[in-house]
Design an enzyme around this catalytic site. Structure first.
Site, PDB file in Angstrom:
ATOM      1  N   PRO A 280      29.462  11.438  40.497  1.00 51.36           N
ATOM      2  CA  PRO A 280      28.177  10.841  40.139  1.00 51.36           C
ATOM      3  C   PRO A 280      28.227  10.178  38.761  1.00 51.36           C
ATOM      4  CG  PRO A 280      28.113  13.209  39.832  1.00 51.36           C
ATOM      5  CD  PRO A 280      29.451  12.902  40.435  1.00 51.36           C
ATOM      6  N   GLY A 281      27.614   9.021  38.649  1.00 50.46           N
ATOM      7  CA  GLY A 281      27.486   8.369  37.347  1.00 50.46           C
ATOM      8  C   GLY A 281      26.025   8.317  36.946  1.00 50.46           C
ATOM      9  N   ARG A 319      20.034  -5.163  34.197  1.00 49.36           N
ATOM     10  CA  ARG A 319      19.928  -4.682  35.579  1.00 49.36           C
ATOM     11  C   ARG A 319      18.863  -5.397  36.406  1.00 49.36           C
ATOM     12  NH1 ARG A 319      18.830  -0.246  37.046  1.00 49.36           N
ATOM     13  NH2 ARG A 319      20.128  -0.367  38.886  1.00 49.36           N
ATOM     14  N   CYS A 350      17.251 -16.789  25.639  1.00 46.88           N
ATOM     15  CA  CYS A 350      16.907 -18.146  26.037  1.00 46.88           C
ATOM     16  C   CYS A 350      17.168 -18.340  27.532  1.00 46.88           C
ATOM     17  CB  CYS A 350      17.713 -19.134  25.214  1.00 46.88           C
ATOM     18  SG  CYS A 350      17.525 -18.844  23.457  1.00 46.88           S
ATOM     19  N   GLU A 351      16.501 -17.547  28.350  1.00 42.32           N
ATOM     20  CA  GLU A 351      16.648 -17.609  29.807  1.00 42.32           C
ATOM     21  C   GLU A 351      15.314 -17.199  30.405  1.00 42.32           C
ATOM     22  OE1 GLU A 351      19.737 -17.584  31.775  1.00 42.32           O
ATOM     23  OE2 GLU A 351      20.967 -17.858  29.995  1.00 42.32           O
ATOM     24  N   TYR A 379      24.091   2.342  33.091  1.00 39.70           N
ATOM     25  CA  TYR A 379      24.358   0.927  33.338  1.00 39.70           C
ATOM     26  C   TYR A 379      23.444   0.010  32.524  1.00 39.70           C
ATOM     27  CZ  TYR A 379      26.888   3.026  37.206  1.00 39.70           C
ATOM     28  OH  TYR A 379      27.734   3.796  37.946  1.00 39.70           O
TER      29      TYR A 379
END
Ligand SMILES: *Cc1c(COP(=O)(O)O)cnc(C)c1O
Length: 420
Positions: A280-281, A319, A350-351, A379
């Site tokens: 498991p992570g 994510r 800037c997105e 993550y």
């Protein structure tokens, strides 16, 4: 959406004390004031209890932390204290595990394209290696690897985002069953089999199917080649709730059910006892982590969307941009206040895709408020970048009313250190 529902996404020690969010006995806004924002706050109690839940539910299973979820020396030390091994997929992750005190016997090395240097390093420490292809078998042997398990892709479609599904036909990971039989005939020194079907799974369904599948495959391999696996690594994948509407997966139920099913299927096929591993992570560190941001500009777009811009974004948590991950948030010092509407939380990159939360109900947000985003321990920082030359955030560990830095914030000098 009630407070208790939202608070249940936060670490176990999280509470509203008179409307102020506290984690590990420390006020979130005080952490923001002391260490700056964006800041990752990890709750030691939640990390330890997640590890203990795995150990208690599956006492005979060797649990290894999928360290890519958050490779941090102090977190790895804590997990090692709890009897959890380390799963690494690069020289960097291997170095982190070693820095935390892990020895080769406690480490599994993964990767679909291991370099010669990675194989040599795995051999030098005596780690178990998950072999990902036929050509890697011979390279591993030549590198001096003594313990290998073969990664198989059973062709099971995990019910998760396609980017984190890993055992379907056509996956870049592992080998199909027919190739696995060839590999076993070619390399009877292999010690066992590995499979990992995907990530952010909300129930045990696909993992139980995988347990049945791998037992059937082991029986077939035994009949057709005379080889029997001594080790089965069933991978990781249990999800973490990040939004109020998400199911709340239970480590205890998942690990217990998968271990029991594997044991049952093994017996059904009359196979000799096998050592079982899980990796498991996310489920070990995801809920333990909370990201704190400072609110900056609040403004309304022509379509009526009200944007709350924060001082981080896709560089510290990619994510949503990668997997459409959904999050929620609270204002750390006004947890119990009535909400006044729906807001979109945007980062400062800037997105236009740099949105952290599509819709969240909040009290009226103001510049300087601390916004706390739960379930961001996995993550996030490990996938962080320096996009727009932003400095990657610091991380602190909280326990029993105290906080300590476990990773410092980057500085401009860190960025210039890479320039010639
Ligand atoms: C990523 C990964 C894990 C951990 O996955 P989680 O979804 O975080 O539990 C385990 N094993 C392998 C091989 C992986 O690639």
């Amino acid at each position: 959406m009630s407070n208790t529902e939202v608070l249940s996404l936060f670490p176990e020690t999280a509470a509203s004390l008179g409307g102020r969010l506290s984690i590990g006995g420390v006020a979130a806004s005080e952490l923001a004031a002391t260490y700056g924002t964006p800041l990752l706050v990890y709750d030691e109690a939640t990390i330890r209890s997640s590890a203990r839940a795995y150990r208690a539910a599956a006492p005979n299973v060797h649990i290894h932390f999928g360290s890519k979820a958050f490779p941090n020396v102090e977190v790895l030390r804590i997990l090692r204290e709890e009897g959890i091994g380390a799963d690494v997929a690069s020289l960097g992750e291997l170095a982190f595990a070693q820095r935390a005190g892990y020895t080769g016997a406690e480490i599994v090395v993964h990767g679909n394209n291991k370099s010669d240097a990675e194989l040599a390093a795995a051999a030098a420490v005596g780690a178990l290696v998950a072999i990902d292809s036929l050509e890697e078998l011979d390279r591993a042997k030549a590198a001096g690897i003594e313990r290998g398990i073969l990664r198989i892709t059973p062709g099971i479609d995990a019910d998760t985002h396609e980017a984190i599904r890993t055992a379907h036909h056509g996956s870049k990971f592992g080998v199909p069953p027919e190739v696995a039989l060839d590999a076993i005939r070619h390399a009877p020194w292999l010690e066992g089999l590995h499979t990992h079907i995907g990530s952010q799974l909300f129930d045990a369904g696909a993992a139980l199917m995988t347990a049945d599948w791998i037992a059937a495959f082991a029986a077939r391999a035994r009949t057709e080649t005379g080889w029997t696996p001594k080790t089965i690594d069933i991978g990781g994948g249990l999800g973490v709730a990040t939004a109020p509407e998400d199911p709340r997966p239970s480590i205890h139920d998942f690990a217990g059910q998968v271990a029991a099913e594997l044991e049952r299927a093994w017996a059904e096929h009359g196979l000799p006892p096998v050592a079982v591993m899980m990796e498991p992570g996310r489920s070990l560190v995801g809920r333990a982590g909370v990201t704190l941001y400072s609110v900056g500009t609040v403004k309304q777009a022509a379509d009526g969307t009200t944007y709350v811009a924060v001082d981080g974004g896709m560089s510290d948590n990619p994510r949503r941009a990668l997997y459409q991950a959904r999050y929620t948030a609270v204002l750390a010092d006004r947890v119990d206040d009535e909400t006044v509407g729906r807001f979109t939380v945007a980062g400062k990159h800037c997105e236009s895709g740099d949105v952290l939360i599509d819709r969240v109900e909040l009290p009226e947000p103001h510049r300087g408020d601390v916004l706390a985003v739960p379930a961001t321990g996995a993550y996030t920082l490990s996938m962080a970048s320096n996009y727009n030359a932003l400095l990657r955030p610091a991380a602190v560990l909280v326990a029993d009313g105290h906080a300590r830095l476990i990773r410092r914030r980057e500085t401009l000098d860190d960025l210039f250190a890479l320039e010639s």
